[in-house]
Design an enzyme around this catalytic site. Structure first.
Site, short mmCIF file in Angstrom:
data_model
loop_
_atom_site.label_atom_id
_atom_site.label_comp_id
_atom_site.label_asym_id
_atom_site.label_seq_id
_atom_site.Cartn_x
_atom_site.Cartn_y
_atom_site.Cartn_z
N CYS A 123 0.91 -1.36 -0.04
CA CYS A 123 -0.06 0.08 -0.04
C CYS A 123 0.82 1.30 0.02
CB CYS A 123 -1.00 0.03 1.16
SG CYS A 123 -0.25 -0.31 2.62
N LYS A 196 -5.92 -8.81 11.26
CA LYS A 196 -5.98 -7.35 11.12
C LYS A 196 -7.37 -6.91 10.69
CE LYS A 196 -3.63 -4.02 8.33
NZ LYS A 196 -2.49 -3.80 7.48
N LYS A 249 -4.11 -6.77 15.56
CA LYS A 249 -3.93 -5.45 15.34
C LYS A 249 -5.32 -4.43 14.89
CE LYS A 249 -1.81 -2.56 11.61
NZ LYS A 249 -1.48 -2.30 10.65
C1 PBG Z 1 0.24 -1.68 5.95
C2 PBG Z 1 0.00 -1.28 7.39
C3 PBG Z 1 -0.85 -0.32 7.95
C4 PBG Z 1 -0.62 -0.35 9.39
C5 PBG Z 1 0.74 -1.08 9.62
N1 PBG Z 1 0.98 -1.77 8.21
C6 PBG Z 1 -1.87 0.59 7.36
C7 PBG Z 1 -3.15 -0.19 6.67
O1 PBG Z 1 -3.37 -1.29 6.71
O2 PBG Z 1 -3.75 1.02 6.25
C8 PBG Z 1 -1.01 0.55 10.48
C9 PBG Z 1 -0.17 0.71 11.75
C10 PBG Z 1 -0.72 1.96 12.56
O3 PBG Z 1 -1.98 2.30 12.32
O4 PBG Z 1 -0.07 2.45 13.41
N2 PBG Z 1 -0.91 -2.28 5.25
#
Ligand code: PBG
Length: 322
Positions: A123, A196, A249
């Protein structure tokens, strides 16, 4: 049943050293991982406005943060990169001299002994900001696996200690495990973002990493915050595909999920206290609405819920004030 006046819980709460003797959990700096954001160039240290205390740094500056992390006894650092250029496929993500690859080589050379983990995703590298290959509005699952595997191998070639895929494509742990093995990296652990959620708490991170989707959102691949059974299925699948550590997460809003994954799978569990969770508390601390102790309490609760490893933007501060 013990009852008052025989039972008096306050006997053990009166003060030190008794309180320490009966403390059930202890979060130590060695269990914390600090996220760091690498950008191209030299001498760059730009504050992330929505994340007080967090910076985007060029590799030379990042080395200083990494050194500090080692001196404070942190468990490691988690590297993210902001590439020079973006395209539809996110090709910079697996460039040999990409910003993360350079950062890994530099930290491994200059800060020996510090564990280096990399986020594996697309991303931050795609011009559309989605975590994979797009067809129309849809992220294609299987074609994305090949790209993710290339990213992971490029990080391993740079010398990373563990890779952390965060994309939420199906089958990516197997794809990455297979590619790592083929490349001679059987020993590289996968710290999978197994669970996630499609969370509103990632907003400040997307400022930091420049990774907000240009259209739509991530609900077609990240999980529904209402689901916990599904979390167990996701975590089990990743474990079977070859993940070594399972991550949940965000963390605070999902303490029940952390506990369940720990109890039901019995594998090492990490939890990511994400940007929005961090910034909400930081904003209140800056206004004087909360004491700094609130952050310590939040991180301790994540460990108490079952996380062996806590990923936190506050890791250095935690280690400084034991
Ligand atoms: C990439 C990623 C994200 C985060 C960690 N790896 C963002 C998302 O999924 O949009 C978020 C970490 C944070 O908010 O501290 N995919």
């Amino acid at each position: 049943m013990t009852r008052f006046p025989t039972f008096r819980g306050r006997r053990l709460r009166g003060g030190e050293p008794l309180r320490s003797l009966v403390r059930e959990t202890r979060l130590s700096p060695a269990q914390l991982i600090l996220p760091l954001f690498a950008v191209p160039g030299t001498g760059v240290r730009t504050p992330v406005v929505s994340m007080p205390g967090v910076f985007r740094t060029s590799v030379d500056e990042l080395i200083r943060d990494a050194r500090e992390a080692r001196e404070l006894g942190l468990g490691g650092v988690l590297l993210f990169g902001l590439p020079r250029t973006k395209d539809a496929a996110g090709t910079e993500a697996w460039a040999k001299d990409g910003v993360v690859q350079n950062a890994v080589r530099a930290v491994k050379a200059e800060v020996p002994g510090l564990l280096v983990v990399t986020d594996v995703c697309l991303c931050g590298y795609t011009d559309h900001g989605h975590c994979g290959v797009l067809e129309g509005d849809r992220v294609l699952n299987d074609p994305t696996l090949e790209s993710l595997a290339r990213v992971a191998v490029s990080h391993a070639e740079a010398g990373v200690d563990a890779v952390a895929p965060s994309d939420m494509m199906d089958g990516r742990v197997a794809a990455i495990r297979g590619a790592l093995s083929e490349g001679g990296f059987d020993e590289t652990p996968i710290l999978s973002y197994a669970v996630k959620y499609a969370s509103a708490f990632y907003g400040p991170f997307r400022d930091a990493a420049g990774s907000a989707p240009s259209h739509g959102d991530r609900r077609a691949y990240q999980m529904d915050p209402a689901n916990a059974e599904e979390a167990v299925r996701e975590a089990r699948a990743d474990l079977e595909e070859g993940a070594d550590v399972l991550m949940v997460k965000p963390a605070l809003a999902y303490l029940d999920v952390i506990r369940r994954i720990k109890d039901e799978l019995g594998a090492p569990v990490a939890a990511y206290h994400v940007s929005g969770e961090y910034s909400a508390i930081m904003a209140a601390i800056e206004r004087g609405w909360l004491e700094a102790a609130a952050m310590r309490e939040a991180l301790t609760s994540i460990h108490r819920a079952g996380a062996d490893i806590v990923i936190s933007y506050w890791a250095r501060e935690f280690a400084r004030r034991p």
